[in-house]
Design an enzyme around this catalytic site. Structure first.
Site, PDB file in Angstrom:
ATOM      1  N   HIS A 123       0.857  -1.184   0.000  1.00  0.00           N
ATOM      2  CA  HIS A 123       0.000   0.000   0.000  1.00  0.00           C
ATOM      3  C   HIS A 123       0.896   1.237   0.000  1.00  0.00           C
ATOM      4  CE1 HIS A 123      -2.864   2.980   1.627  1.00  0.00           C
ATOM      5  NE2 HIS A 123      -3.832   2.152   1.259  1.00  0.00           N
ATOM      6  N   ASP A 200       3.006  -4.525   7.620  1.00  0.00           N
ATOM      7  CA  ASP A 200       1.723  -3.838   7.483  1.00  0.00           C
ATOM      8  C   ASP A 200       0.620  -4.846   7.800  1.00  0.00           C
ATOM      9  OD1 ASP A 200      -0.645  -2.689   6.680  1.00  0.00           O
ATOM     10  OD2 ASP A 200      -0.029  -2.322   4.613  1.00  0.00           O
ATOM     11  N   GLN A 203      -4.657  -5.111   7.019  1.00  0.00           N
ATOM     12  CA  GLN A 203      -5.663  -6.044   6.521  1.00  0.00           C
ATOM     13  C   GLN A 203      -5.707  -7.324   7.347  1.00  0.00           C
ATOM     14  OE1 GLN A 203      -7.892  -5.405   4.113  1.00  0.00           O
ATOM     15  NE2 GLN A 203      -7.022  -3.389   3.688  1.00  0.00           N
ATOM     16  N   LYS A 226     -10.388  -0.365  10.303  1.00  0.00           N
ATOM     17  CA  LYS A 226     -10.558  -1.677   9.664  1.00  0.00           C
ATOM     18  C   LYS A 226     -10.750  -2.791  10.686  1.00  0.00           C
ATOM     19  CE  LYS A 226      -7.355  -0.362   5.914  1.00  0.00           C
ATOM     20  NZ  LYS A 226      -8.287   0.085   4.884  1.00  0.00           N
ATOM     21  N   CYS A 364      -4.606   2.484  -3.816  1.00  0.00           N
ATOM     22  CA  CYS A 364      -3.336   2.935  -3.237  1.00  0.00           C
ATOM     23  C   CYS A 364      -2.236   1.896  -3.431  1.00  0.00           C
ATOM     24  CB  CYS A 364      -3.483   3.288  -1.761  1.00  0.00           C
ATOM     25  SG  CYS A 364      -4.585   4.668  -1.446  1.00  0.00           S
TER      26      CYS A 364
END
Length: 406
Positions: A123, A200, A203, A226, A364
């Protein structure tokens, strides 16, 4: 425990509304998930009963707010299986977490000629801060390719390391392909080369607790909106020894030890990285959301999401005018697709009029779009409150879009 998708769905008031006279089918969860009643109620309770600034006051409301705020940090510690609450920094979101890490590492550990390894499916929030170090510090970015399903070649990954490699910054789960990286193995290889690894998790954390200690990562970023929590709040996990060695990113109240006319000394981690009045309500709301997820039958929740993903791939693949991107075994509940001859923005607009909310654009992830040979995709992404009926509604809406767009 047994996961009940309908009972879970009933906890989200917004899902009962209509759009354009049709039931809302919200399939944009990789962008942001809806909020359960327990989080909405907690925020209302705080604002009407127990709000005050934290850490500074000696009165009852401040003590109550401080206790709730630090309990939220403990909830985050448990959700990530960090060794200590001191390893959890509250940030303004995932993007803020990446920028905090980038700024601190740029001051401390990364200089001219030092190398940062990224994958092409990162991202932008996990790309741009490293470009800052390329522009401002002379760092070198090295790119790891993935296959069309998002799989990482570990031999190609090993080949990127040199004695100048300082950092690996890699997604845990792609927000476009849903693909998981072999994060634990990538961390082990990074440490063999005396490099740090930042992951990251924006998600991956949505689908249940993760174990940062088992993964072996040095830094891990997550975002609240999220995670069934509020926006404006996120998490940065860091190993305590690493955090203690890093300089602060922002200056102000709370992050100091002593300030004089001649000098300043800094607070210990995590407080040295939380300058000023923090996002109090948002942090407590996030802690409530994490407790809510952790209290579910997580394996059942994940199995339901897996079934929705498989159903969506099967239903869309059966349409001979649809291209589906990313078919990694065990991928997360994200399905990117295009309709032949149609722009994804037009597709998303038509789906919206059918009550089906999806994303469209480059998400993104422009380097990944280049790798896939497209400028954009539509993207349906599922949460545990979605249903198989909504998957069928997605396929029906795609047929409608093809009829209208030709």
């Amino acid at each position: 425990m047994t996961f009940d998708p309908q009972a879970f769905r009933a906890e989200f008031p917004i899902l009962s509304r209509e759009v354009y006279g049709k039931p809302l089918r919200y399939l944009d969860n990789a962008a942001s998930v809806q909020k359960p009643r327990v989080v909405v109620d907690k925020l209302t309770e705080l604002m009407t009963h127990s709000y005050a600034n934290v850490h500074r006051g000696l009165h009852a409301l401040s003590n109550e707010a401080t206790t709730a705020y630090e309990q939220a940090r403990e909830s985050a510690r448990a959700y990530l299986n960090a060794a200590s609450p001191d390893e959890v920094i509250f940030t303004a979101g995932g993007t803020d977490g990446f920028n905090l890490a980038g700024n601190a590492l740029g001051q401390h550990a990364i200089g001219e000629g030092d190398e940062i390894i990224l994958t092409v499916m990162e991202h932008h929030s996990n790309i741009v801060p490293w470009h800052f170090l390329r522009e401002r510090k002379g760092a070198v970015l090295k790119w790891l390719d993935v296959d069309e399903d998002g799989n990482v070649d570990l031999d190609a990954y090993r080949a990127l390391f040199t004695d100048r490699t300082r950092l690996v910054a890699v997604t845990h789960q792609s927000n476009v392909l849903g693909a998981y990286t072999p994060l634990g193995e990538m961390a082990r290889i990074a440490h063999e080369h005396d490099a740090l690894i930042l992951a990251d998790g924006c998600q991956a954390t949505v689908h249940g607790p993760v174990d940062v200690q088992a993964l072996g990562v040095d830094l891990y970023v997550a975002t609240g909106h999220k995670l069934y929590g509020p926006s404006g709040i996120g998490l940065l996990y860091g190993r305590k020894a690493l955090l203690d060695s890093l300089p602060p990113f922002k200056g102000g109240g709370e992050m100091i030890d002593q300030v004089t006319k001649e000098n300043v000394t800094y607070n210990v981690a995590p407080h040295r990285f939380e300058a000023g009045t923090p996002p109090i309500l948002e942090a407590i709301g996030l802690g409530t959301a994490l407790d809510f997820i952790a209290a579910q039958d997580v394996e059942g929740l994940r199995a339901h999401e897996d079934a929705l993903t498989g159903h969506a791939i099967e239903a869309l693949s059966a349409l001979n005018f649809v291209t589906v991107y990313g078919r990694q075994e065990g991928k997360g509940p994200v399905v990117a697709f295009n309709i032949d001859g149609a722009h994804p923005h037009d597709v998303a607009t038509i789906l919206d009029r059918q009550g089906v909310a999806v994303r469209a654009g480059h998400h993104c992830c422009q380097p990944l779009m280049e790798r896939l040979g497209v400028s954009a995709t539509a993207r349906a992404s599922f949460a545990a409150y979605n249903t198989h009926e909504e998957v069928e509604a997605l396929a029906d809406a795609c047929r409608k879009a093809k009829d209208l767009l030709g």
